[in-house]
Every structure is written in C-alpha cells, then in structure tokens.
Design a protein around this motif. Structure first.
Motif, mmCIF file in Angstrom:
data_model
loop_
_atom_site.group_PDB
_atom_site.id
_atom_site.type_symbol
_atom_site.label_atom_id
_atom_site.label_comp_id
_atom_site.label_asym_id
_atom_site.label_seq_id
_atom_site.Cartn_x
_atom_site.Cartn_y
_atom_site.Cartn_z
ATOM 1 N N GLU A 1 -4.546 4.364 -4.098
ATOM 2 C CA GLU A 1 -4.483 5.818 -4.249
ATOM 3 C C GLU A 1 -4.255 6.212 -5.711
ATOM 4 O O GLU A 1 -4.885 7.152 -6.223
ATOM 5 C CB GLU A 1 -3.375 6.383 -3.364
ATOM 6 N N ARG A 2 -3.379 5.503 -6.397
ATOM 7 C CA ARG A 2 -3.052 5.852 -7.781
ATOM 8 C C ARG A 2 -4.220 5.593 -8.719
ATOM 9 O O ARG A 2 -4.516 6.392 -9.614
ATOM 10 C CB ARG A 2 -1.821 5.043 -8.236
ATOM 11 N N PHE A 3 -4.922 4.469 -8.554
ATOM 12 C CA PHE A 3 -5.946 4.077 -9.511
ATOM 13 C C PHE A 3 -7.369 4.257 -8.980
ATOM 14 O O PHE A 3 -8.325 4.002 -9.711
ATOM 15 C CB PHE A 3 -5.732 2.623 -9.937
ATOM 16 N N GLY A 4 -7.513 4.675 -7.717
ATOM 17 C CA GLY A 4 -8.837 4.898 -7.166
ATOM 18 C C GLY A 4 -9.685 3.648 -7.116
ATOM 19 O O GLY A 4 -10.904 3.699 -7.322
ATOM 20 N N CYS A 5 -9.041 2.503 -6.833
ATOM 21 C CA CYS A 5 -9.739 1.222 -6.930
ATOM 22 C C CYS A 5 -9.695 0.473 -5.596
ATOM 23 O O CYS A 5 -8.959 0.830 -4.682
ATOM 24 C CB CYS A 5 -9.099 0.364 -8.015
ATOM 25 N N LEU A 6 -10.498 -0.594 -5.531
ATOM 26 C CA LEU A 6 -10.463 -1.477 -4.375
ATOM 27 C C LEU A 6 -9.180 -2.294 -4.398
ATOM 28 O O LEU A 6 -8.874 -2.951 -5.398
ATOM 29 C CB LEU A 6 -11.667 -2.412 -4.386
ATOM 30 N N THR A 7 -8.436 -2.255 -3.317
ATOM 31 C CA THR A 7 -7.276 -3.121 -3.137
ATOM 32 C C THR A 7 -7.438 -3.870 -1.824
ATOM 33 O O THR A 7 -7.994 -3.343 -0.855
ATOM 34 C CB THR A 7 -5.957 -2.325 -3.118
ATOM 35 N N VAL A 8 -6.949 -5.090 -1.800
ATOM 36 C CA VAL A 8 -7.093 -5.948 -0.622
ATOM 37 C C VAL A 8 -5.737 -6.549 -0.275
ATOM 38 O O VAL A 8 -5.052 -7.099 -1.142
ATOM 39 C CB VAL A 8 -8.120 -7.069 -0.878
ATOM 40 N N LEU A 9 -5.363 -6.418 0.968
ATOM 41 C CA LEU A 9 -4.179 -7.080 1.513
ATOM 42 C C LEU A 9 -4.635 -8.340 2.236
ATOM 43 O O LEU A 9 -5.505 -8.276 3.117
ATOM 44 C CB LEU A 9 -3.465 -6.152 2.494
ATOM 45 N N LEU A 10 -4.074 -9.479 1.868
ATOM 46 C CA LEU A 10 -4.336 -10.730 2.588
ATOM 47 C C LEU A 10 -3.101 -11.105 3.378
ATOM 48 O O LEU A 10 -1.999 -11.191 2.821
ATOM 49 C CB LEU A 10 -4.678 -11.855 1.606
ATOM 50 N N GLU A 11 -3.280 -11.343 4.669
ATOM 51 C CA GLU A 11 -2.222 -11.859 5.540
ATOM 52 C C GLU A 11 -2.652 -13.240 6.040
ATOM 53 O O GLU A 11 -3.708 -13.380 6.668
ATOM 54 C CB GLU A 11 -1.996 -10.939 6.741
ATOM 55 N N MET A 12 -1.846 -14.265 5.744
ATOM 56 C CA MET A 12 -2.095 -15.614 6.247
ATOM 57 C C MET A 12 -1.119 -15.917 7.378
ATOM 58 O O MET A 12 -0.027 -15.345 7.436
ATOM 59 C CB MET A 12 -1.934 -16.641 5.119
ATOM 60 N N PRO A 13 -1.461 -16.835 8.279
ATOM 61 C CA PRO A 13 -0.619 -17.063 9.454
ATOM 62 C C PRO A 13 0.521 -18.039 9.206
ATOM 63 O O PRO A 13 0.403 -18.975 8.414
ATOM 64 C CB PRO A 13 -1.604 -17.655 10.475
ATOM 65 N N PHE A 14 1.621 -17.819 9.917
ATOM 66 C CA PHE A 14 2.672 -18.826 10.047
ATOM 67 C C PHE A 14 2.292 -19.812 11.158
ATOM 68 O O PHE A 14 2.697 -20.970 11.125
ATOM 69 C CB PHE A 14 4.007 -18.175 10.392
ATOM 70 N N LYS A 15 1.541 -19.332 12.129
ATOM 71 C CA LYS A 15 1.095 -20.173 13.234
ATOM 72 C C LYS A 15 -0.118 -20.993 12.794
ATOM 73 O O LYS A 15 -0.578 -20.906 11.652
ATOM 74 C CB LYS A 15 0.725 -19.291 14.439
#
Length: 385
Positions: free
Chosen positions: A335-349
């Motif tokens: 929102e602040r920079f108007g850019c692509l951001t990506v959240l990566l979630e890896m598993p504990f399982k």
C-alpha cells in the motif's frame, strides 16, 4: 537407570518441565512469550532416556488460538510430527500422538542426550556465519539498520548498487522467531546470489539492488519466543504504526525502506497448520488494481515452474479477507509503495504434495526453495513498475 532431566539453558530453548520421573509419562508445558500469551514453539533437551520408551506430553497444547476462517482444516497438531537430533546437524521426524486436544511426542531415543524441537532450529551463530560469508564477497555490502532491545544487530545484506532503472528489492525473514525455516530459506537464497557462476544471480545483481534482512527478530530467536520480540510485540502486527518503544526492529526496517524505496518485497514465514507452501499477494489492499493482481499471478506461475515444492492449486483456508490487515508487512509495504509484495508461508508439517517420511519439510528443502525463488524474482523484474 539414570535419572531423566529436561534442559532448556541454551539459545532458543523453551519449555516448562512439570514431571520427568517416568519416561512413559513425561509432562511438559509450552511457555508463553514473556509478557505475551503467544505460545507454540518448543525446543528442549532430554537427558538419560537412551533406549527407553518415552511419551512426552504437552499438557497445555489444547490452548493454542487459531486464525479466523480455518475451522474446516486440521489444526496445527493434526498430521504433525516433531523433529529430534542428537548432534544438532541432522533433524529427523519422530513419532507423535494427538488425542482429546493433547499432543505428545512418542520416541525411543538412541542417544543419552537428544534435542526435540517444533522445527529444526536456525541458530544465531549460523545467521552470523551467513552474514560473514556474504561480507567477504565484493558483491555484497553489509550494514546494521539498528540494535534490538537486547542489543542484537539488525543485519542487512545488499547486493548490487542503486542506479537509474535498477529495481529495489527487499527480502526478509523471521519476524516470527519460531518460523526457523525462514532462516534456512534465506541461507539458500543468499548462497545462490553469492555464486559468481550462476547466470540468474548475476543478472539480478546487475539489474537490481537487493536488500536482505535475514533475521528481523533476533531477540525473539535468542529467547525462544514463538511470535514476539523482547518487548512482547508481534512484529508482523506492527507495520502500520511501529513505535520504537515496542517494535524498534520494524521501525528500523521501515526507515531504511523509506530511504531506499521499494519495488518488490518478499516476506518469509512459516505456517503451523498448512501442509504445503503458500504465497499471498497484495490483492486486498485499498489501492489494489489489476496490474498488481496480474503480476502476482505471474509470480506464482514462475515459482511453480521453478520448484516442485510449490503448487498453485492450494487455496488459502477461508478464502481471501474482505480487507487487508495493514499491520502486516506485505500489505503495508504494498500500500505504501504501490509495489508487488509476496508473502511466503512454508509448512511445519510435511509437504503434502511431495512427502518425506524421514525428514518432512526440512532445512534442506527450505534452502532449495530459497534458491529456486530467484527464478520468479528475476522473471518479475521487467514488469515491477
């Protein structure tokens, strides 16, 4: 038979021993994060149990909160097996039992002293070794964005030099200290960026300036916290207003982003419930648009092509929220920079698509995914703005 003992007097150690007289009925409790009620991480050492059948029960394992919209998927303990190591180098999955909301480790140790953990730890000594290895390269600049309340440095590694037309990329991990797979992931990514013979890494170093914060919450890592820093703050809920009095780590990273600018950001996490790797994009922020959505879809396709450990077909449980939580890094930065951001979630399982009964999702696979991540980042460069 030797007396059983439980110890946690080491970096990242966390558990409360209630009773360890009987190997078949060892009673433990998960410890909250100091002034915060967050709890889930455990790392402890069991002494004197070689060749003995052990049941190690976490008596408060039924008290963990769940995120909204996840009632239809299994909770964190279902299908989960912890890791154990006698040498701190190889971490194997061991037996587990889960009934009536209570989780137990079931194992017969082959050594006099065995560590058990929620996931393979990524020690600060290994973080420092990674930073030192990168600092020796002429391709890398190193600086410290600030100091934490406990006096740890917030290290930044920078590949490439800022210049006209160069994209400004940011990658960070371990806002939540228990998500140790983020450390292993960043190690794989950084080591590939350091490789002078890798054409993808060379192209990225030439076309962009890449800022990497490998360990955003070193205090929480050292203290054995689940999600918070030394002051009891969940850093990934502090980005909208990171007061230096409770989230100095976020304030320092945000100030650096304001100074340098951001065209892309990857925020690396782990998820306790999902048995697969998941990507989130800036699809619900107030300024969302079709261009951002398209760039995120292309990024997902690129990672799927680069790694068998990422499959796009897995939806986020409960569906997308109606509005983005701007306290979270990836949403606030987009929102602040108007850019692509990506959240990566890896598993504990274990990873449901490519399971591994011996190791599950592991440090090695986390590092391989980190190396593979450079491919979709490189492919995304031309369209970032």
């Amino acid at each position: 038979m030797p007396d059983l003992k439980i110890s946690t007097d080491f970096e990242g150690g966390s558990v409360e021993a209630l009773d360890c007289r009987d190997p078949g009925a060892i009673r433990l409790a998960l410890k909250p994060d100091g002034r915060s009620p967050d709890l889930q991480w455990f790392h402890f050492r069991l002494h004197g149990a070689k060749g003995r059948d052990c049941r190690i029960t976490f008596e408060n394992s039924d008290r963990l909160a769940r995120l909204a919209g996840r009632d239809e998927i299994p909770d964190c303990w279902t299908g989960y097996r912890p890791v154990a190591s006698h040498d701190g180098a190889e971490w194997l999955r061991v037996g587990a039992d889960y009934r009536d909301g209570i989780f137990s480790i079931v194992d017969r140790p082959l050594h006099d002293s065995v560590d058990y953990a929620y996931f393979a730890p990524y020690p600060l000594a290994r973080h420092r070794a990674l930073v030192d290895r990168a600092r020796r390269s002429p391709r890398v600049a190193h600086d410290v964005l600030g100091l934490t309340p406990d006096g740890h440095p917030i290290d930044r590694l920078t590949f490439g030099r800022a210049g006209q037309g160069r994209r400004r990329l940011w990658i960070m991990a371990r806002q939540h200290p228990s998500e140790t797979m983020g450390g292993w992931f960043l190690e794989g990514l950084v080591d590939r960026l350091l490789d002078p013979a890798d054409p993808v890494a060379a192209g990225l170093r030439e076309a962009a300036v890449i800022h990497i914060v490998p360990t955003a919450n070193p205090d929480g890592c050292a203290r054995g916290h689940t999600r918070t820093n030394a002051l009891g703050m969940n850093l990934n809920r502090a980005w909208a207003d990171p007061a230096a009095t409770d989230a100095p780590e976020v304030a320092a990273i945000r100030d650096a982003m304001e100074a340098e600018g951001v065209d892309f950001c990857l925020d690396v996490h782990g998820d306790e419930e999902l048995p697969y790797n998941f990507l989130g994009g800036p699809l619900e922020i107030p300024s969302r648009n079709e261009g951002l959505r398209r760039r995120f879809v292309d990024f997902m396709r690129g990672l799927e092509a680069a790694s068998p450990d990422y499959v796009r077909r897995h939806p986020y449980p409960g569906g997308a929220p109606e509005a983005a939580d701007l306290r979270m890094a990836w949403n606030w930065i987009a929102e602040r920079f108007g850019c692509l951001t990506v959240l990566l979630e890896m598993p504990f399982k274990d990873q449901i698509d490519v399971p591994d009964a011996r190791y599950g999702w592991s440090p090695q696979r986390s590092a391989r995914l980190g190396r593979a991540m450079l491919d979709p980042i490189a492919a995304a460069l031309p369209g970032l703005r």
